[in-house]
Design a protein around this motif. Structure first.
Motif, PDB file in Angstrom:
ATOM      1  N   GLU A 132       0.840  -1.186   0.000  1.00 26.73           N
ATOM      2  CA  GLU A 132       0.000   0.000   0.000  1.00 26.73           C
ATOM      3  C   GLU A 132       0.883   1.246   0.000  1.00 26.73           C
ATOM      4  O   GLU A 132       1.897   1.308   0.695  1.00 26.73           O
ATOM      5  CB  GLU A 132      -0.905   0.011   1.226  1.00 26.73           C
ATOM      6  N   SER A 133       0.502   2.226  -0.767  1.00 28.02           N
ATOM      7  CA  SER A 133       1.286   3.458  -0.844  1.00 28.02           C
ATOM      8  C   SER A 133       0.691   4.510   0.068  1.00 28.02           C
ATOM      9  O   SER A 133      -0.496   4.510   0.355  1.00 28.02           O
ATOM     10  CB  SER A 133       1.304   3.984  -2.284  1.00 28.02           C
ATOM     11  N   MET A 134       1.555   5.418   0.524  1.00 26.26           N
ATOM     12  CA  MET A 134       1.101   6.508   1.374  1.00 26.26           C
ATOM     13  C   MET A 134       0.387   7.548   0.520  1.00 26.26           C
ATOM     14  O   MET A 134       0.979   8.114  -0.394  1.00 26.26           O
ATOM     15  CB  MET A 134       2.304   7.168   2.051  1.00 26.26           C
ATOM     16  N   PRO A 135      -0.893   7.816   0.791  1.00 22.50           N
ATOM     17  CA  PRO A 135      -1.608   8.780  -0.032  1.00 22.50           C
ATOM     18  C   PRO A 135      -1.281  10.222   0.307  1.00 22.50           C
ATOM     19  O   PRO A 135      -1.744  11.123  -0.349  1.00 22.50           O
ATOM     20  CB  PRO A 135      -3.073   8.458   0.264  1.00 22.50           C
ATOM     21  N   LEU A 147      -0.307  -2.011  14.853  1.00 25.65           N
ATOM     22  CA  LEU A 147      -1.592  -1.365  15.128  1.00 25.65           C
ATOM     23  C   LEU A 147      -2.700  -1.968  14.280  1.00 25.65           C
ATOM     24  O   LEU A 147      -3.806  -2.234  14.775  1.00 25.65           O
ATOM     25  CB  LEU A 147      -1.485   0.134  14.853  1.00 25.65           C
ATOM     26  N   ILE A 148      -2.404  -2.176  13.005  1.00 28.53           N
ATOM     27  CA  ILE A 148      -3.396  -2.764  12.102  1.00 28.53           C
ATOM     28  C   ILE A 148      -3.757  -4.180  12.537  1.00 28.53           C
ATOM     29  O   ILE A 148      -4.943  -4.546  12.593  1.00 28.53           O
ATOM     30  CB  ILE A 148      -2.871  -2.748  10.650  1.00 28.53           C
ATOM     31  N   ALA A 205      -8.570  -0.863   8.120  1.00 30.09           N
ATOM     32  CA  ALA A 205      -7.704  -0.527   9.252  1.00 30.09           C
ATOM     33  C   ALA A 205      -6.652   0.501   8.840  1.00 30.09           C
ATOM     34  O   ALA A 205      -6.339   1.437   9.591  1.00 30.09           O
ATOM     35  CB  ALA A 205      -7.035  -1.787   9.802  1.00 30.09           C
ATOM     36  N   TYR A 206      -6.105   0.330   7.650  1.00 28.74           N
ATOM     37  CA  TYR A 206      -5.130   1.294   7.123  1.00 28.74           C
ATOM     38  C   TYR A 206      -5.781   2.660   6.955  1.00 28.74           C
ATOM     39  O   TYR A 206      -5.204   3.693   7.348  1.00 28.74           O
ATOM     40  CB  TYR A 206      -4.597   0.779   5.784  1.00 28.74           C
ATOM     41  N   LEU A 239      -6.900   8.274   8.966  1.00 27.54           N
ATOM     42  CA  LEU A 239      -7.904   9.189   9.501  1.00 27.54           C
ATOM     43  C   LEU A 239      -7.483   9.684  10.879  1.00 27.54           C
ATOM     44  O   LEU A 239      -7.595  10.874  11.187  1.00 27.54           O
ATOM     45  CB  LEU A 239      -9.263   8.487   9.576  1.00 27.54           C
ATOM     46  N   TRP A 240      -6.998   8.773  11.719  1.00 26.36           N
ATOM     47  CA  TRP A 240      -6.534   9.160  13.049  1.00 26.36           C
ATOM     48  C   TRP A 240      -5.338  10.107  12.979  1.00 26.36           C
ATOM     49  O   TRP A 240      -5.218  11.020  13.781  1.00 26.36           O
ATOM     50  CB  TRP A 240      -6.147   7.916  13.847  1.00 26.36           C
TER      51      TRP A 240
END
Length: 352
Positions: free
Chosen positions: A23-26, A99-100, A189-190, A195-196
């Motif tokens: 997954e890439s960081m948006p 965390l995930i 979860a990601y 969002l957090w």
């Protein structure tokens, strides 16, 4: 560049790829703080202050103080460890992957507030404070007779924050559903971590306006409590809606759980109340009653009016959410998710 507070003391930057798989960081990895104001929000605030200087100069200082309080709150939250980096905390090593995995594997049935990262709980308070501020700015804009477009834009920003609050609940509900594919639960979860961390969410920026349009259409209807299938109401809601919503209706409304969740959304009462009212009407041979008559027949004081107050939208959502969780826990009939949960799940499925 958006304004954020970035405090990176006592943390070790990590390669997020090892935690998020492919997954890439948006968002920019250099920005690890809460997004205080987007460029558009800053523009709206500056525009309002320009009008306020002429209409009510005394209140400019009050608004600026409120903004400074919000920035101070964001700066304090930024002191807590980033959720997107590896940290050696007093309780041990913490990584985004951990965390995930914790969200996916250790999701209890009760309230999990105490199990969430401090940054998540504090960030929620920040979002609520920011939502109240924009709601207040919208009212002030109306009061000083600023352009309607400005007042509505400020109100729209406040509404968007309510949908971000809703998104957090939706993600937690979907992550907790062990019947969902694990790859979906990891995606949610990601998204929740993002969002957090930033208190903005790319996915809800797509889903939020659709749900807002559905809610607005629902508020303008007057469903008849009779067969309570809501077919005509649903068609009216869907006629000029986004293509994703139409696809959702076409593909998923045949699912009994989703149709029950839709009825709760349309009629503003619970599945149990719908069943009770349907039985009473059938016994009495009554084909239909108006919205305002529902309380009399059920014998309970229920809120079935539908206005355009988005505080009500969130409040009614939380009632449906808690009812769905209770049915799941006690293995009772009826929808085990809200309409919002089912729609977010559908959007995720469509992107695969």
């Amino acid at each position: 560049m958006r304004k954020v507070f970035d405090m990176k003391k006592n943390c070790t930057p990590a390669n997020t790829g090892q935690f998020f798989d492919n997954e890439s960081m948006p968002r920019e990895q250099s920005e690890q703080g809460i997004v205080i104001f987007t460029p558009h929000q800053e523009q709206l605030i500056n525009e309002l202050l320009a009008y306020m200087h002429n209409a009510d100069a005394r209140r400019v200082a009050i608004i600026n103080n409120r903004i400074s309080y919000l920035k101070t709150l964001a700066a304090s939250i930024a002191l807590f460890p980033s959720l997107l980096e590896q940290h050696d905390l007093p309780g041990g090593l913490r990584t985004p992957r951990m965390l995930i995995n914790s969200l996916i594997e250790n999701h209890d049935s009760g309230d999990i507030t105490l199990q969430l990262p401090s940054k998540a709980n504090l960030g929620k308070s920040f979002l609520i404070a920011k939502m109240h501020m924009f709601s207040s700015l919208s009212k002030q804009s109306v009061r000083i007779k600023a352009p309607d477009k400005l007042s509505e834009s400020l109100r729209t920003e406040a509404i968007a924050m309510i949908f971000s609050l809703l998104a957090e609940d939706v993600y937690l509900n979907l992550i907790a559903d062990k019947k969902q594919p694990k790859k979906f639960r990891r995606q949610w979860a990601y998204s929740l971590l993002m969002l957090w961390q930033y208190r903005t969410d790319d996915r809800i920026e797509v889903v939020g306006p659709i749900l807002r349009s559905v809610w607005s259409a629902r508020c303008q209807l007057a469903p008849t409590f009779g067969t309570m299938m809501g077919t005509s109401e649903l068609l009216l809601i869907s006629m000029h809606m986004d293509g994703q919503w139409l696809q959702f209706i076409k593909q998923k409304l045949g699912d009994e759980n989703i149709s029950q969740a839709m009825e709760e959304f349309l009629f503003g009462i619970s599945y149990e109340q719908i069943c009770k009212l349907r039985s009473i009407l059938r016994t009495k041979g009554i084909t239909a009653i108006g919205r305002n008559e529902a309380s009399k027949f059920i014998g309970e004081d229920i809120k079935t009016d539908a206005n355009l107050d988005y505080h009500d939208f969130y409040s009614l959502y939380t009632v449906r959410r808690d009812d769905a969780r209770a049915r799941t826990r006690m293995k009772l009939p009826g929808p085990h998710k809200t309409l919002e949960d089912y729609f977010m799940q559908f959007i995720t499925e469509q992107k695969q």
